[in-house]
Design an enzyme around this catalytic site. Structure first.
Site, mmCIF file in Angstrom:
data_model
loop_
_atom_site.group_PDB
_atom_site.id
_atom_site.type_symbol
_atom_site.label_atom_id
_atom_site.label_comp_id
_atom_site.label_asym_id
_atom_site.label_seq_id
_atom_site.Cartn_x
_atom_site.Cartn_y
_atom_site.Cartn_z
ATOM 1 N N LEU A 1 91.038 71.680 35.664
ATOM 2 C CA LEU A 1 91.286 72.973 35.021
ATOM 3 C C LEU A 1 90.009 73.571 34.425
ATOM 4 O O LEU A 1 89.189 72.863 33.855
ATOM 5 C CB LEU A 1 92.334 72.797 33.917
ATOM 6 N N HIS A 2 89.871 74.882 34.575
ATOM 7 C CA HIS A 2 88.750 75.612 33.990
ATOM 8 C C HIS A 2 89.324 76.800 33.206
ATOM 9 O O HIS A 2 90.560 76.970 33.141
ATOM 10 C CB HIS A 2 87.764 76.059 35.070
ATOM 11 N N HIS B 1 92.152 78.887 34.751
ATOM 12 C CA HIS B 1 93.511 78.339 34.618
ATOM 13 C C HIS B 1 94.032 78.541 33.186
ATOM 14 O O HIS B 1 95.191 78.891 32.984
ATOM 15 C CB HIS B 1 93.504 76.818 34.875
ATOM 16 N N GLY C 1 95.882 83.411 40.117
ATOM 17 C CA GLY C 1 94.639 84.168 39.941
ATOM 18 C C GLY C 1 94.296 85.009 41.166
ATOM 19 O O GLY C 1 94.589 84.625 42.305
ATOM 20 N N GLU C 2 93.645 86.140 40.921
ATOM 21 C CA GLU C 2 93.283 87.058 42.019
ATOM 22 C C GLU C 2 92.074 86.596 42.823
ATOM 23 O O GLU C 2 91.765 87.197 43.844
ATOM 24 C CB GLU C 2 93.002 88.458 41.459
ATOM 25 N N ARG D 1 86.191 73.915 42.583
ATOM 26 C CA ARG D 1 85.205 73.427 43.558
ATOM 27 C C ARG D 1 83.770 73.632 43.087
ATOM 28 O O ARG D 1 82.860 73.001 43.622
ATOM 29 C CB ARG D 1 85.392 74.145 44.895
#
Ligand code: PAF
Length: 273
Positions: free
Chosen positions: A29-30, A33, A143-144, A183
C-alpha cells in the site's frame, strides 16, 4: 481494525445496516491506496480493504513472483484508521479453481493494456466480481491511474447487473509527478529519475493537443521517450475508451501511456478537458 482471512468470518462481523464501501488492492500500500481508504471511510458506514495478489490477472509467472508483498507493513499503515475491516484471503478462500472467467467487454480488452497483457482483464474482473458478490458493497473505489481497468470494471458491473457504484478516484502522484504504484519500489535510483519524466510527457502532449488540435502523439515525442536511457515505450496515444464499450458513458478524450523503465512497467494517463 479487524483482519480476516476468511470471507465467511468477515461476513459474520458485518453489520447489515448502512453503506458498505470496498477498496480492492493487491497490497504494498502507498498513499494512493490510503487516499481511497479515506474517501471510502468518509462516505460509508463500514469499509472493507481487501489485500490479495490475484494470480489470474498475471499473464507472466515471473511478474507474479516478483510482485511486491508487504503484508506486515500494509497492516501497519492501516492500523490508524478506525473501524476498518481488512480482508487478507488465501487462494482457497477466493478460488476453488485458479482460473479466470471469460468476459465480454466488447472491444475494450483488445486495446492498450489488453494488447500487451493478454487475459489480464479477465483475471481482474474475475477477482473483482468475486469480491463484489461476497461482500455486496454499495460503493467500490478504484484509482484513475488504471483508467482502462476502471472502465473494464464499470463494463463488467453494467453487463452483469451488479448493484454497486464504481467510484473513480484521482491519481495520487509523487512530488515529481510520477503516478504512485506498488511497482515503483522495484526501481533503482537512476530508473526512478527517468520514471519521473513520464508524467511530464503527458503534460507536454496535452499542451500540444490543446494548441494544435492533434489526434496523434507527434513522432518526435515518441522518439524522445525511446531515447531515454533504459526506457521502452509500449503505447502513447490519444483515445476515448467509451468508443470500445457500449456500457461506458463518454467522459472525454485522454492521453494514455505505457512504458518500461528498466524492469518496471509504468502506466499513466491524463484527461484532456
Ligand atoms: O488494481 C489492482 O490493484 C488490482 O488490479 C485489483 C483491482 C485489486 C484486482 O486484483
Amino acid at each position: 481494525m479487524r483482519v480476516f482471512s476468511s470471507n465467511k468470518e468477515l461476513l459474520k462481523s458485518i453489520n447489515n445496516h448502512g453503506l458498505i464501501g470496498i477498496v480492492p488492492t493487491m497490497g504494498s500500500l502507498h498513499d494512493g491506496h490510503l487516499s481511497l481508504v479515506r474517501r471510502a471511510l468518509n462516505n460509508n458506514d463500514q469499509v472493507i480493504v481487501s489485500i490479495y495478489v490475484n494470480p489470474t490477472q498475471f499473464n507472466n509467472k515471473e511478474d507474479l513472483k516478483a510482485y511486491p508483498r508487504n503484508i506486515d507493513k500494509d497492516l501497519e499503515k492501516l492500523r490508524d484508521f478506525k473501524d476498518l475491516i481488512v480482508y487478507t484471503p488465501s487462494d482457497n478462500d477466493v478460488y476453488s479453481k485458479m482460473t479466470s472467467k471469460d468476459y465480454d467487454f466488447d472491444e475494450l480488452d483488445k486495446v492498450m493494456e489488453g494488447k500487451y497483457r493478454p487475459d489480464h482483464f479477465n483475471g481482474v474482473a474475475t477477482i473483482v466480481e468475486k469480491i463484489f458478490k461476497m461482500f455486496k458493497p454499495n460503493n467500490a473505489y478504484f484509482g484513475e491511474k488504471d483508467f482502462q481497468q476502471l472502465s473494464i470494471i464499470k463494463t463488467m458491473v453494467k453487463k452483469l447487473g451488479i448493484k454497486v457504484n464504481v467510484i473513480s478516484c484521482e491519481t495520487i502522484r509523487e512530488a515529481d509527478g510520477l503516478a504512485m504504484s506498488s511497482r515503483n519500489e522495484h526501481m533503482t535510483k537512476g530508473e526512478r529519475l527517468i520514471a519521473g519524466k513520464i508524467n511530464k510527457f503527458l503534460i507536454k502532449a496535452k499542451e500540444i493537443y490543446k494548441n494544435k488540435k492533434i489526434d496523434k502523439i507527434p513522432v518526435s515525442m515518441i522518439d524522445e521517450i525511446n531515447n531515454l536511457k533504459n526506457c521502452k515505450l509500449e503505447y502513447f496515444e490519444i483515445d476515448n475508451l467509451s468508443k470500445y464499450s457500449s456500457s461506458l458513458i463518454d467522459e472525454g478524450d485522454r492521453i494514455f501511456i505505457a512504458c518500461w523503465v528498466g524492469k518496471t512497467r509504468i502506466i499513466d494517463n491524463i484527461k484532456l478537458k
